[in-house]
Design an enzyme around this catalytic site. Structure first.
Site, short mmCIF file in Angstrom:
data_model
loop_
_atom_site.label_atom_id
_atom_site.label_comp_id
_atom_site.label_asym_id
_atom_site.label_seq_id
_atom_site.Cartn_x
_atom_site.Cartn_y
_atom_site.Cartn_z
N THR A 1 0.81 -1.21 0.00
CA THR A 1 0.00 0.00 0.00
C THR A 1 0.85 1.27 0.00
O THR A 1 2.00 1.25 0.46
CB THR A 1 -0.91 -0.01 1.26
OG1 THR A 1 -1.43 1.28 1.50
CG2 THR A 1 -0.15 -0.43 2.52
N ASP A 2 0.25 2.37 -0.45
CA ASP A 2 0.95 3.67 -0.40
C ASP A 2 1.18 4.14 1.04
O ASP A 2 2.02 5.00 1.29
CB ASP A 2 0.18 4.74 -1.19
CG ASP A 2 -1.28 4.93 -0.76
OD1 ASP A 2 -1.73 4.25 0.18
OD2 ASP A 2 -1.97 5.75 -1.40
N TYR B 1 -1.54 0.01 11.22
CA TYR B 1 -1.77 -0.73 9.96
C TYR B 1 -0.59 -0.52 9.02
O TYR B 1 -0.02 -1.48 8.49
CB TYR B 1 -3.08 -0.27 9.29
CG TYR B 1 -3.18 -0.64 7.82
CD1 TYR B 1 -3.24 -1.98 7.42
CD2 TYR B 1 -3.18 0.34 6.82
CE1 TYR B 1 -3.31 -2.33 6.07
CE2 TYR B 1 -3.25 0.00 5.48
CZ TYR B 1 -3.32 -1.33 5.11
OH TYR B 1 -3.37 -1.67 3.77
N1 LIG Z 1 -8.20 -1.52 0.00
C1 LIG Z 1 -7.27 -0.70 -0.42
O1 LIG Z 1 -7.57 0.45 -0.76
C2 LIG Z 1 -5.84 -1.15 -0.54
C3 LIG Z 1 -4.93 -0.32 -1.16
C4 LIG Z 1 -3.61 -0.76 -1.32
C5 LIG Z 1 -3.23 -2.00 -0.85
N2 LIG Z 1 -4.13 -2.79 -0.22
C6 LIG Z 1 -3.68 -4.12 0.23
O2 LIG Z 1 -4.38 -5.08 -0.53
C7 LIG Z 1 -4.63 -6.26 0.25
C8 LIG Z 1 -6.10 -6.59 0.24
O3 LIG Z 1 -6.82 -5.48 0.78
P1 LIG Z 1 -8.42 -5.49 0.85
O4 LIG Z 1 -8.87 -4.09 0.86
O5 LIG Z 1 -8.94 -6.44 -0.15
O6 LIG Z 1 -8.61 -6.10 2.31
P2 LIG Z 1 -9.85 -6.85 2.98
O7 LIG Z 1 -9.80 -6.49 4.41
O8 LIG Z 1 -11.11 -6.59 2.21
O9 LIG Z 1 -9.50 -8.39 2.80
C9 LIG Z 1 -8.46 -9.01 3.50
C10 LIG Z 1 -8.65 -10.52 3.38
O10 LIG Z 1 -7.57 -11.16 4.06
C11 LIG Z 1 -8.10 -12.20 4.87
N3 LIG Z 1 -7.17 -12.41 6.00
C12 LIG Z 1 -6.91 -11.55 7.02
N4 LIG Z 1 -6.01 -12.10 7.86
C13 LIG Z 1 -5.71 -13.32 7.35
C14 LIG Z 1 -4.82 -14.36 7.76
N5 LIG Z 1 -4.09 -14.25 8.87
N6 LIG Z 1 -4.75 -15.49 7.01
C15 LIG Z 1 -5.50 -15.61 5.88
N7 LIG Z 1 -6.35 -14.66 5.45
C16 LIG Z 1 -6.45 -13.53 6.18
C17 LIG Z 1 -9.47 -11.71 5.30
O11 LIG Z 1 -10.30 -12.79 5.71
C18 LIG Z 1 -9.94 -11.02 4.03
O12 LIG Z 1 -10.59 -11.92 3.16
C19 LIG Z 1 -4.07 -5.96 1.65
O13 LIG Z 1 -2.79 -6.54 1.75
C20 LIG Z 1 -3.99 -4.44 1.68
O14 LIG Z 1 -2.97 -4.00 2.54
C21 LIG Z 1 -5.43 -2.40 -0.05
#
Ligand SMILES: NC(=O)c1ccc[n+]([C@@H]2O[C@H](COP(=O)([O-])OP(=O)(O)OC[C@H]3O[C@@H](n4cnc5c(N)ncnc54)[C@H](O)[C@@H]3O)[C@@H](O)[C@H]2O)c1
Length: 331
Positions: free
Chosen positions: A124-125, A157
């Site tokens: 992430t940023d 986070y």
């Molecule tokens: N949402 C954003 O805007 C954004 C932006 C940049 C990067 N990201 C990154 O992208 C990835 C996904 O983000 P998202 O928004 O889809 O998140 P989300 O919270 O919607 O989904 C996270 C998923 O990970 C699973 N999870 C959590 N802990 C776990 C574990 N210990 N073992 C197995 N599964 C586990 C959860 O059950 C869930 O399905 C993350 O790594 C996040 O840091 C998100």
């Protein structure tokens, strides 16, 4: 190729699993712990796909993950699994340390032990910290995060995600693991858990509730449609050299206030009013990505404009109110 995708039942992971199954003939094993944010409803339409399998599990549980690596003989990992909600990380950081740091460490160690071809970390940023009050500057003089910007996370986070990234880089330097890190700005689109900004304010507006906005509402984020992110991940996964970091973003900077005003304009009958509430702790002022490396070297460009994709996203939530209610019932 057989790929372990972790966190594939979450927002971006489920969009990615659907995307990769449509675009490629890879075998995908999705491991997800199914926390409150993980939802198999997100994958209903592809759950019987011949190249897809779901396994419930915690990436931080090494014995479990090792047995899975032994059984499945993965060739690559794409790690989406994480705790992702900043407010929750401020309340209780334990699950963030477990998933985002310990989980990443377990996957790196297994990727090394089982000699996987690639390890891709979805990041992430937020790892770069804060660009400060710089959104008013002319575009040419505004600062942006580049892949060289020092990591300087502020909230738990972001600190946990940064720790994951630092581990990934050291597994590349020390063990020659073929690592790739992609860092993206804020995503929006279907299947985002309704605690996150866009669905959160949409349903508050629809229910004529107050719209609580942190601080002065002028914090800036760079918004990207989730499918543009998925395309960038697949491109970097397939084309990146080892040890590379790639920024992903769409030069679509909006203040939180602008986002809320736009959402309100899509719910004209709403009587909701904005209520400014005390600012979040460690609330970074501005994030904005320079994704020119990905554009220049791998030819990526976002295909969706905010003006076209935000209404599409809102329509999706309105057509899937039961999905939203089911998510809410879990927390
Ligand atoms: N949402 C954003 O805007 C954004 C932006 C940049 C990067 N990201 C990154 O992208 C990835 C996904 O983000 P998202 O928004 O889809 O998140 P989300 O919270 O919607 O989904 C996270 C998923 O990970 C699973 N999870 C959590 N802990 C776990 C574990 N210990 N073992 C197995 N599964 C586990 C959860 O059950 C869930 O399905 C993350 O790594 C996040 O840091 C998100």
């Amino acid at each position: 190729m057989k790929i372990l995708v972790t966190g594939g039942a979450g927002f971006i992971g489920s969009n990615f699993v659907r995307h990769i199954l449509a675009e490629r003939d890879y075998q995908i094993v999705n491991v997800d712990k199914l926390t409150y944010a993980g939802n198999l409803e997100n994958l209903r339409d592809i759950e019987d796909h011949k190249n897809y399998k779901f396994v419930q599990g915690d990436i931080a549980d090494k014995p479990f993950m090792k047995a899975l690596f032994e059984a499945e003989k993965f060739e690559a990992v794409i790690n989406f699994a994480a705790e992702t909600h900043v407010d929750r990380s401020i309340e209780n950081s334990d699950p963030f340390i477990n998933a985002n740091i310990i989980g990443t460490h377990v996957l790196l160690e297994l990727a090394r032990e089982f000699k996987l071809q690639k390890y891709h970390q979805v990041s992430t940023d937020e790892v770069y910290g804060d660009l400060g009050d710089t959104g008013h500057l002319p575009f040419e003089t505004r600062p942006f995060f580049t892949e060289q910007t020092p990591l300087n996370p502020n909230c738990p986070y972001a600190a946990a995600k940064t720790s994951g990234d630092v581990l990934v880089n050291s597994w590349y330097e020390t063990y020659d693991l073929h690592t790739i890190i992609t860092r993206c700005s804020n995503n929006y689109g279907p299947y985002q858990f309704p605690e996150k900004l866009i669905p959160f304010f949409l349903f508050k507006s629809m229910n004529n509730e107050l719209l609580p906005l942190y601080g002065d509402g002028l914090n800036i984020r760079d918004w990207l449609y989730v499918l543009d992110h998925c395309e960038a991940i697949l491109l970097a996964f397939e084309k990146s050299n080892a040890g590379q970091v790639w920024n992903i973003g769409g030069h679509n900077e909006k203040t939180n206030l602008e986002i809320v005003e736009q959402i309100k304009s899509h719910v004209p009958a709403s009587t909701s009013e904005i209520e400014f509430v005390p600012d979040r702790k460690a609330h970074d002022r501005r994030y904005a990505m320079d994704a020119s490396k990905l554009e220049r070297e791998l030819g990526w460009k976002p295909k969706h404009t905010f003006e076209e994709a935000l209404p599409k996203t809102i329509e999706w939530y309105l057509a899937n109110r039961e999905w939203v209610e089911n998510c809410r019932a879990k927390v």
